[in-house]
Scaffold this motif. Structure first.
Motif, short mmCIF file in Angstrom:
data_model
loop_
_atom_site.label_atom_id
_atom_site.label_comp_id
_atom_site.label_asym_id
_atom_site.label_seq_id
_atom_site.Cartn_x
_atom_site.Cartn_y
_atom_site.Cartn_z
N ASN A 416 0.83 -1.22 0.00
CA ASN A 416 0.00 0.00 0.00
C ASN A 416 0.86 1.26 0.00
O ASN A 416 0.52 2.27 -0.64
CB ASN A 416 -0.93 0.00 1.21
CG ASN A 416 -2.23 -0.76 0.92
OD1 ASN A 416 -2.91 -0.48 -0.07
ND2 ASN A 416 -2.57 -1.72 1.79
N ASP A 420 0.60 4.23 -2.69
CA ASP A 420 0.39 5.64 -2.29
C ASP A 420 1.46 6.54 -2.89
O ASP A 420 1.16 7.66 -3.36
CB ASP A 420 0.41 5.74 -0.76
CG ASP A 420 -0.83 5.10 -0.12
OD1 ASP A 420 -1.83 4.90 -0.83
OD2 ASP A 420 -0.78 4.81 1.10
N TYR A 421 2.69 6.08 -2.86
CA TYR A 421 3.77 6.92 -3.42
C TYR A 421 3.55 7.15 -4.92
O TYR A 421 3.68 8.27 -5.43
CB TYR A 421 5.13 6.25 -3.19
CG TYR A 421 6.25 7.00 -3.87
CD1 TYR A 421 6.81 8.14 -3.32
CD2 TYR A 421 6.74 6.57 -5.12
CE1 TYR A 421 7.83 8.83 -3.95
CE2 TYR A 421 7.75 7.25 -5.77
CZ TYR A 421 8.30 8.38 -5.17
OH TYR A 421 9.29 9.07 -5.82
N GLN A 424 0.73 9.57 -5.68
CA GLN A 424 1.10 10.95 -5.38
C GLN A 424 2.08 11.50 -6.43
O GLN A 424 1.96 12.64 -6.85
CB GLN A 424 1.73 11.01 -3.99
CG GLN A 424 2.14 12.44 -3.58
CD GLN A 424 2.79 12.46 -2.21
OE1 GLN A 424 2.99 11.43 -1.57
NE2 GLN A 424 3.11 13.66 -1.74
N ARG A 431 -6.26 4.99 -9.56
CA ARG A 431 -6.17 3.99 -8.49
C ARG A 431 -6.97 2.73 -8.84
O ARG A 431 -6.63 1.61 -8.39
CB ARG A 431 -6.66 4.61 -7.17
CG ARG A 431 -6.50 3.67 -5.96
CD ARG A 431 -6.85 4.37 -4.66
NE ARG A 431 -5.81 5.29 -4.26
CZ ARG A 431 -4.75 4.95 -3.51
NH1 ARG A 431 -4.61 3.68 -3.12
NH2 ARG A 431 -3.87 5.84 -3.15
#
Length: 494
Positions: A416, A420-421, A424, A431
């Protein structure tokens, strides 16, 4: 005063205020004046006991002007008169004198003059008695009007005073009123505008002082800039240039091409220009030569205000040509600015249907990404951005240390963290493309028997779930490669 004298004075005064003429002669010169007028004799004069009749006068004047105000003149004349009685005898009156001439007010159109001198006169009867000779003092004045610098009109009033030989005899005064056409001989031709061409031949009489002229006295303008030769401080101005009052070309933008010929009149200072005054931009980067501090910029590069290429990601390939503009620092790139590792990872993806990373580092026993992992993930992110149609599973894997439950939970947290990285750093990713699975220690790629093998097991894998997309791309690339390598058929004619 006798009526005839009063009438003569009125006529003379009327002529005196007549309109002025054109120009007086210049410098020393001779004057010759045929003269005509009227002689008025003294009413008390008696010749053979009889008064003389006033009558017409004919004569001449020959003078020399030393300068504009001083001269000397010889005057003489003749009046055919007679005794003023019925049947009176004819008498000829002649006189001659030398006179000093003064012109107190010289002017272009002439002016008044005064004279004084002395001479002699003779009364000669037609028959009978002897001649009567007299010594005279002559004085008077008049006005000259010049039509040209060689021809003028002279008006004169002259008083002749008979000075008797004996002091007891009374003086007698005669007046000669008249005028004549004066010819100036040997005077310097007038040149009012000082251009070397006399007024009488000058077709451009108001030429500015200092201007060069042609034979007609008209100003020359060799370079056609509107400023006359002689006054023009820049005599070889190109045709069409705008010039200042001195005849020098103006160049408002300072580019070396004069206003009037400059087709790009607002060129920035310092820019190099062509013959038309338009800025040059040899490398086509939008910053003019002369201002461009990086003159050999490759075509297509984005540059800054001084013409130097921008390289936002500092990979050595300029923005505009960089097909991978967000390359992470430290990565080696190809000529298109794309990291070589991207190509390798994309090849891995196509060949195996997955990308396996074993150098993604986290804090010990945590899911916090270490900074040295960012470049590795950036490469994967740039690959995935090119494949928006893929569905990807991000799988986290650990080694065998710790319990199964702990490792499963830690691997899922780390997967996860990776997602997330990427979301961003690469907002163009969706997603919904991704699922996250923590496999813990359940799928080792090597036995957990030593540190090297356990390092291989600690990994993150990006597995393609819809591999048919990859297969289609592989087939497409094979066909393109085949077409490129095919030998052209030279037997076909157009």
């Amino acid at each position: 005063m006798r009526p005839r004298l009063r009438l003569a004075l009125v006529v003379f005064a009327a002529i005196f205020v007549a309109s002025a003429a054109a120009a007086e002669p210049i410098g020393s010169h001779f004057t010759l004046t045929p003269f005509g007028g009227y002689t008025i004799f003294d009413g008390n004069l008696r010749f053979n006991g009889q008064p003389l009749r006033d009558d017409l006068y004919a004569g001449g004047r020959l003078g020399y002007a030393f300068n504009g105000w001083l001269g000397f003149e010889l005057a003489g004349g003749f009046t055919p008169t007679a005794e003023d009685v019925p049947g009176g005898a004819d008498v000829d009156f002649t006189h001659a004198s030398g006179n000093l001439m003064l012109t107190p007010f010289t002017g272009r159109y002439g002016g008044p003059f005064l004279f004084v001198g002395g001479g002699a006169a003779r009364f000669k009867p037609a028959a009978g008695s002897d001649n009567l000779d007299q010594g005279l003092v002559e004085a008077g004045g008049g006005l000259n009007f010049w039509f040209t610098d060689a021809i003028g009109l002279r008006l004169e009033a002259r008083n002749l005073t008979w000075v008797p030989k004996t002091s007891g005899d009374p003086k007698r005064n005669y007046q000669v009123l008249g005028g004549g056409i004066t010819l100036a001989l040997g005077a310097r031709p007038r040149d009012s505008d000082g251009d070397g061409v006399p007024d009488r031949a000058d077709k451009c009489p108001d030429t500015p002082i200092g201007a060069k002229v042609d034979a007609n006295g008209c100003p020359l303008d060799s370079d056609g800039d509107g400023v006359y030769d002689g006054l023009d401080q820049c005599p070889d101005t190109p045709k069409g240039c705008t010039v200042d009052a001195r005849g020098c070309p103006s160049d408002a933008d300072g580019d070396g091409v004069c206003d009037g010929l400059d087709q790009c009149a607002d060129t920035p200072r310092g820019a190099k220009v062509d013959a038309k005054g338009c800025p040059l931009d040899s490398d086509g980067d939008g910053v003019y030569d002369g201002l461009d501090q990086c003159p050999g910029t490759p075509k297509g590069c984005v540059v800054d205000s001084v013409g130097c290429p921008k390289d936002t990601d500092r990979d050595g390939v300029c923005d505009g040509l960089d097909k991978c503009p967000n390359t992470s620092p430290g990565l080696k790139v190809d000529q298109d600015g794309c990291p070589i590792e991207i190509i390798e990872r994309e090849t891995e993806l196509l060949d195996t249907g997955m990308i396996r990373l074993q150098d993604v580092n986290f804090a010990t026993a945590k899911s916090d990404l270490m900074p040295d992992s960012h470049p590795v993930l950036d490469v994967v992110g740039q690959v995935l951005v090119k494949w928006p149609e893929l569905r990807i599973e991000i799988g986290g894997h650990t080694d065998a240390r710790g319990s199964d439950a702990y490792n499963q939970k830690l691997s899922e947290a780390r997967a996860n963290a990776v997602l997330d990285y990427l979301m961003q750093k690469f907002p163009q990713l969706e997603r919904a493309q991704f699922t996250v699975t923590g496999y813990g220690e359940s799928r080792p790629v090597a036995p957990n028997t030593n540190d090297l093998n356990m390092a291989k097991n600690r990994r993150v894998e990006f597995v393609v779930l819809n591999k048919d997309v990859l297969r289609r791309e592989v087939e497409r690339r094979k066909l393109l490669k085949k077409d490129e390598s095919a030998v052209p058929d030279t037997t076909q004619t157009k």
